[in-house]
Design a protein around this motif. Structure first.
Motif: not given
Length: 865
Positions: A113-136
């Protein structure tokens, strides 16, 4: 918001960061994402699994995202829509957040859903990253658990801690890695690969005993140049601005006005396992999206009045009728109070600013025309404009820049009164009373009645006492003003509000051509091209009179209103609550506004002791009303593909039209179809999908339902409708229609508890049973209520009764249907609809309720409306 300096000294816009809690299951619901990157080839030989796509900014082991970072993603493809074909996407790090109301359970981040919104349509054979800081809070051993569709890699503090290349659907905790969290900030990066099909992931930390680690916090950098956030709910993406975007184009009548501080929607939130049945808070959460999604951020979040689904691309359009945004402004704080949600909260700030800037020196609410080029389009109601010098003009006169009308002020009285109920700011009362006083000056008084002639008003307008119009003889749009005046009199006792409301009521009842003496509707001559009486055009005035009759103790008006209501019931299908737009034999469609009016009557009459209409309200709520709320979008996207291609008009947008209208209400539904069309017959031709006056009415009706489900007075608690709802006094869990069962969890001791039995249960039925804390509780019948005696805090009441199915033949909107009804709930209709069939509820025919975990919210404030 917390400011914290992170380790990368070159990364100035990492400071400040935003802090979030993980949900109660430990899942991280807030991420920065970046993608989609191409991953060409055939599985398992996709090219970029081992390619460091972040190498330009430190790489996968050292990345610390900033707003300056961007990447070129070469993804040439043919989407079938030339406007969407892009050889090179520019990718940046974007915040993605699970909607507040979904922050429980094992929620997956839908990258399709997220990358489809960015690219204009959903795609196969792709890669994405997800990042956050974890405060312990401390150094500790923990487990990082990941579920992914498809493969994943995970780095913690620059170290690769887990990896699996696989084709699978995601599920919670598919991979568990033992890791060490250090006290303070920890850097977490995930890389998710997609082959085909689904594309999502979920991640959480647990302790070494596999219990959710809820003591950690999530931090996201707030990029200085990135002001868009994607909110996810199921497969839907909602884009929001972090800050309001003021318009420099629109010229308000009072541009220097300062906004009043927004009220606090504080309350208590907690998780609960409840039956997966009709839940008022959940529907209000959807309505929040329907109120804040279809807006124009470049025009101070002005509403797009119409939504056209019968074209490609589907569009939202501005025109004169955008004034119905006043309904949205009034109901938005109501939905905040019910849900506690801050979804698209920037809208509230902007609208509060707009409200203040739109109040003229005379106290009235003005609609600006400059900076709103669509403001004169389709202005069928603005036939005459009264000017300050006593002359008149029309809307084609370009010198007209500000307009007001009694019906636009009505909603502003209601809005300001609701805000006053929330924050007790005396400025609201001052503004309301100035508005009422000015309206009282403008009204034309004759004997026992008063009226406003047809037309709009410029600032300081003068109306000659002899001014009348054909519209006046039928009741006129100013009848809507009765709502605000009656409500304010009821709450404040302000006598000028009572006087003006009473005289307007007399005008419509006795001197117009709107109703006969029995309350039956009369045809509007100005709408003579339609086949009958406009239902909502009559009912809306009467609903405003109810508050007046209650506050003024007007028994004669009360009798008139009841007669009119009971006559209107006979002009509909009362079994499901199908009330036609026009009262004519077999008229095929209904606006939601008609159902909201009739539900409002039933609830207000019953709560005031004017009769027992709870069962009517229950049927209409469960069927036509909530079936007309848009809860699914895939079918609309599919429908667009079969529609004729048309260019997007200059005053419209095709941007995420469907997603932004989830939670909205249908404008023209039939007995079995959410959006109906019959172009071969002009009387059966229906509109394009949504006219947002229905959304404003629908959201207000949700608040009526939420308010009247329970009544608490001096220790006496009555439950009138068996729907799911949390409250300060008790939580109600309804198993209907799966099972004849309702549970009540007492949160505040009460002297007496009364629970109303549904209409298919006979008085004194021996098949009703009750336990309190698993012990049999005796009860007595009081009319339709079980009187269960006093309750202590913490008591759990469990009531059981029979429920069964029946098959009925009904004619709705000129079509003969076969309905299967379980309790009061339609679970099947035949024949089904063409575009989006209603009553797709086969699951309700099970006799065992499905349970779900939800986040409940109980406001600190109680408001009677």
């Amino acid at each position: 918001m917390t400011e914290r300096k992170m380790e990368n000294k070159e990364n100035e816009d990492i400071c400040p960061t935003e802090e979030y809690s993980v949900n109660t299951s430990g899942f991280i619901c807030d991420w920065l994402t970046c993608g989609p990157f191409p991953n060409p080839g055939e599985w398992p030989n996709l090219a970029n699994w081992d390619t460091d796509l972040l190498a330009s900014d430190g790489g996968e082991t050292k990345i610390m995202p900033t707003s300056e970072m961007s990447y070129k993603s070469k993804m040439s493809y043919d989407s079938g829509n030339p406007a969407m074909d892009r050889e090179n996407l520019t990718l940046i790090w974007r915040p993605v957040r699970v909607m507040t109301d979904y922050r429980e359970g094992s929620y997956a981040i839908d990258l399709n859903a997220v990358f489809g919104r960015i690219a204009g349509t959903q795609r196969d054979t792709i890669i994405g990253y997800a990042f956050c800081y974890i405060e312990s809070p401390a150094d500790m051993d923990a487990k990082l658990k990941v579920g992914s569709d498809n493969g994943f890699k995970a780095w913690l503090n620059g170290k690769l801690v887990g990896s699996e290349r696989v084709v699978r659907a995601s599920a919670m905790d598919q991979n568990a890695m033992v890791v060490k969290l250090k006290k303070g900030s920890n850097i977490l990066l995930l890389k998710i690969e997609k082959n085909t099909g689904g594309y999502n992931f979920m991640a959480r930390f647990t302790d070494m005993k596999d219990e959710p680690l809820t003591t950690v916090k999530v931090r996201l950098p707030v990029p200085a140049k990135q002001n868009k956030t994607f909110f996810i709910s199921d497969s839907l993406v909602y884009e929001a601005k972090v800050e309001p975007i003021p318009s420099s184009e629109i010229e308000y009548i009072n541009p220097e006005a300062s906004a009043i501080k927004l009220p606090d929607y504080s309350g208590t939130s907690y998780e609960a396992m409840v039956p997966d049945t009709l839940d008022i808070q959940a529907r209000a959460a959807l309505a929040l999206n329907g109120l804040t999604g279809p807006l124009d951020p470049e025009a101070d979040y002005e509403l797009y009045w119409i939504v056209d689904f019968f074209r490609n691309p589907q569009v939202m359009l501005h025109d004169w009728n955008d004034w119905v945004q006043n309904k949205f402004i009034e109901t938005l704080p109501m939905m905040r109070l019910v849900t506690g949600s801050d979804l698209n909260g920037q809208v509230d700030y902007t609208w509060m600013d707009v409200l203040q800037k739109s109040i003229g020196p005379d106290g009235l609410y003005y609609l600006p025309l400059k900076g709103r080029p669509w403001a004169r389009n389709n202005a069928y109601m603005a036939s005459v404009i009264f000017r300050a010098d006593g002359t008149t003009t029309d809307l084609e006169d370009e010198s007209v820049t500000q307009l007001t009308h009694p019906f636009t002020c009505n909603r502003m009285i209601g809005t300001m009164m609701f805000y006053y109920s929330l924050d007790k700011n005396p400025k609201w009362k001052e503004m309301i009373e100035r508005m009422i006083d000015r309206l009282s000056e403008l009204a034309i008084y004759k004997d026992d009645y008063a009226y406003f002639p047809d037309g709009f008003l410029e600032p300081n307008a003068k109306i000659v006492p002899s001014a009348e119009s054909e519209i006046f003889k039928e009741g006129a749009m100013y009848g809507r003003l009765i709502y605000g005046l009656s409500q304010y009199y009821r709450e404040s006792g302000y006598e000028p509000a009572k006087v003006l409301a009473g005289k307007l009521i007399n005008s419509i009842r006795y001197h117009s051509e709107y109703y006969d003496n029995e309350g039956r509707y009369l045809t509007l001559s100005t709408m003579g091209h339609h086949p009958g009486h406009h239902f909502h055009g009559h009912a809306m005035h009467l609903l405003g009179m109810v508050d007046y009759a209650v506050a003024a103790k007007d028994t004669e008006l009360k009798k008139f209103l009841i007669k009119s209501f009971e006559w209107a019931i006979t002009k509909s299908n009362s079994l499901v609550g199908f009330f036609p737009e026009y009262i004519a034999p077999d008229y095929p469609t209904a606006e939601v506004c008609e159902a909201t009016d009739m539900i409002g009557f039933a609830l207000k009459f019953s709560a005031a002791g004017w009769g027992d209409y709870w069962d009517d309200a229950d049927r209409w709520i469960r069927n036509q009303f909530f079936e007309n709320q848009l809860t699914s979008c895939d079918w609309l996207k599919d429908m667009a593909k079969s529609q004729p291609e048309k260019p997007v008009p200059a005053d419209g947008t095709s941007d995420r039209v469907v997603e932004r209208n989830i939670g909205s209400f249908a404008g023209w539904s039939s007995g079995n179809d959410w959006v109906a069309s019959n172009p071969d017959d002009w009387q059966r031709w229906q509109g394009p999908g949504i006219m947002h006056c229905c959304m404003g009415s629908g959201a207000r009706c949700i608040f009526y339902i939420w308010q009247h489900m329970l009544q608490y007075d001096e220790g006496q608690l009555k439950i009138n409708l068996l729907l799911n709802r949390a409250s300060p006094w008790a939580d109600v869990d309804s198993y209907i229609p799966y099972e004849g069962r309702v549970k009540v969890k007492i949160k505040q001791a009460c002297k007496s508890l009364e629970v109303r039995m549904p209409q298919w249960i006979a008085n004194d039925s021996k098949y009703v049973s009750c336990t309190v804390n698993n012990k049999v509780r005796e009860f007595i019948w009081q009319d339709r209520y079980l009187a269960l005696g006093s309750m202590e805090k913490g008591d759990e009441v469990d009531i059981s009764f029979p429920i069964g199915e029946r098959t009925v033949e009904e004619r709705i909107g000129g079509v003969d249907y076969t309905l299967i009804i379980k309790g009061n709930t339609v679970v099947n209709i035949d024949p089904p609809g063409k575009n989006y069939p209603l009553y797709q509820r086969e699951h309700y025919r099970s006799n065992s309720a499905r349970l779900k975990k939800v986040k409940r919210f109980v406001s600190d404030k109680i408001i009677e409306w």
